[in-house]
Write a protein that holds these residues in place. Structure first.
Motif, PDB file in Angstrom:
ATOM      1  N   UNK A  94      25.539  42.321  47.089  1.00 60.47           N
ATOM      2  CA  UNK A  94      26.415  41.148  47.202  1.00 60.47           C
ATOM      3  C   UNK A  94      26.335  40.552  48.604  1.00 60.47           C
ATOM      4  N   UNK A  95      26.291  41.426  49.633  1.00 59.05           N
ATOM      5  CA  UNK A  95      26.177  40.928  51.007  1.00 59.05           C
ATOM      6  C   UNK A  95      24.867  40.174  51.207  1.00 59.05           C
ATOM      7  N   UNK A  96      23.781  40.676  50.624  1.00 63.19           N
ATOM      8  CA  UNK A  96      22.481  40.000  50.737  1.00 63.19           C
ATOM      9  C   UNK A  96      22.510  38.637  50.065  1.00 63.19           C
ATOM     10  N   UNK A 111      37.010  36.389  47.548  1.00 60.88           N
ATOM     11  CA  UNK A 111      37.137  36.876  46.169  1.00 60.88           C
ATOM     12  C   UNK A 111      36.955  38.386  46.107  1.00 60.88           C
ATOM     13  N   UNK A 112      36.005  38.909  46.878  1.00 56.53           N
ATOM     14  CA  UNK A 112      35.745  40.342  46.861  1.00 56.53           C
ATOM     15  C   UNK A 112      36.705  41.124  47.756  1.00 56.53           C
ATOM     16  N   UNK A 113      37.413  40.446  48.648  1.00 55.44           N
ATOM     17  CA  UNK A 113      38.373  41.119  49.515  1.00 55.44           C
ATOM     18  C   UNK A 113      39.773  41.170  48.914  1.00 55.44           C
ATOM     19  N   UNK A 114      40.060  40.298  47.956  1.00 53.04           N
ATOM     20  CA  UNK A 114      41.393  40.247  47.359  1.00 53.04           C
ATOM     21  C   UNK A 114      41.825  41.570  46.744  1.00 53.04           C
ATOM     22  N   UNK A 115      40.947  42.313  46.020  1.00 56.44           N
ATOM     23  CA  UNK A 115      41.394  43.595  45.440  1.00 56.44           C
ATOM     24  C   UNK A 115      41.946  44.591  46.440  1.00 56.44           C
ATOM     25  N   UNK A 170      34.424  47.415  46.884  1.00 59.89           N
ATOM     26  CA  UNK A 170      33.188  46.682  47.180  1.00 59.89           C
ATOM     27  C   UNK A 170      33.389  45.720  48.351  1.00 59.89           C
ATOM     28  N   UNK A 171      34.591  45.172  48.490  1.00 51.50           N
ATOM     29  CA  UNK A 171      34.848  44.158  49.503  1.00 51.50           C
ATOM     30  C   UNK A 171      34.577  44.634  50.917  1.00 51.50           C
TER      31      UNK A 171
END
Length: 294
Positions: A94-96, A111-115, A170-171
């Protein structure tokens, strides 16, 4: 001479000030970490808290022979061996991809940091509404004519726990990898393209080599967070879940509820040794890889 004495006195004064500033942290370390650690080791070597008869390593032997502990250890090891590598791979991928995005980069990152900031109760409610016997997944399966299943009590339940772990963690891995990728000089890739290096060559000989320290930090955080996922698991399955998802934290929690201090202390010592062994393996692997690519 007087100037030298004044400098020495001033240096000693600064040292005393530093020790005074460190004193609260040192006292906190002593009271909340070192003292409980040695106390738990003491409890792990007595028969019970009443007679306090020394039994040596008997509690450790009994713990290793306990079938519930064996099942919990196997499930925890499997969860870490599957969940942590998947988390690293997904975070790096995802980072790539995010690095190549030119528009709405901050939006996709959020979006990936919200969890990470959603309360555990809300997380459990959402996932239970998906995998419950009357949940969304079974409704979709029923709509297309496929058999339904009680997913929260099936052999797939550990996979559900891994999905929750990935969704929640994942975030932070993505942010670490994205930062590491941006620190790699672009000139390295330009030189590789000039010399005929393809995408796979750039990945293995540039990206993975220079991202290795970041990956090591991400792996450590992922291992630590794999033990923190117990809060969601406990809220989802309770004290005694199915054998597929019975983890070491369940075993320790049940020993605590039974007021079995000696077995709880023994299992805590074993888990600590397990965590230290895993971290030592990562340290050793990271050093070997660094020596290999240096």
């Amino acid at each position: 001479m007087n100037a030298t004495i004044r400098r020495r006195n001033k240096k000693k004064h600064r040292e005393w000030v530093l020790w005074l500033l460190l004193l609260p942290s040192l006292m906190g370390m002593l009271i909340f970490y070192l003292f409980p650690f040695f106390l738990s080791m003491y409890y792990a070597m007595i028969d019970n808290v009443v007679s306090r008869r020394f039994v040596g390593l008997q509690n450790f032997i009994d713990t290793f022979h306990n079938l519930s502990f064996q099942q919990a250890l196997k499930n925890t090891a499997l969860f870490i061996l599957v969940g942590v590598p998947l988390n690293l791979i997904c975070s790096f991928t995802i980072a790539s991809l995010l690095k190549k995005v030119t528009k709405l980069k901050v939006f996709f990152g959020l979006i990936f940091l919200i969890p990470m900031i959603i309360p555990a109760g809300a997380v459990v409610f959402v996932w239970k509404s998906i995998f419950d016997v009357n949940g969304i997944l079974n409704w979709v399966l029923y709509s297309v004519g496929l058999p339904m299943k009680n997913w929260l009590e099936s052999e797939w339940v550990l996979g559900i726990v891994i999905i929750i772990f990935l969704w929640k963690n994942i975030g932070i891995g993505m942010i670490l990898f994205w930062t590491g990728l941006n620190r790699i000089p672009k000139t390295y890739y330009e030189m590789a393209r000039v010399e005929g290096g393809g995408a796979m060559g750039q990945l293995f000989h540039i990206t993975l080599v220079y991202i290795m320290p970041t990956g090591f930090v991400a792996a450590l955080l992922s291992i630590i967070n794999s033990f923190k996922i117990f809060k969601e698991i406990f809220l989802l399955f309770g004290n005694y879940p199915s054998e597929w998802v019975y983890l070491l934290q369940h075993y320790m929690n049940n020993q605590f509820l039974a007021a079995n201090a000696q077995k709880l202390s023994a299992s805590a010592s074993i888990i600590s040794a397990f965590i230290v062994s895993v971290l030592f393996f990562f340290f050793h692997s990271q050093r070997k890889l660094s020596e290999h690519f240096s």
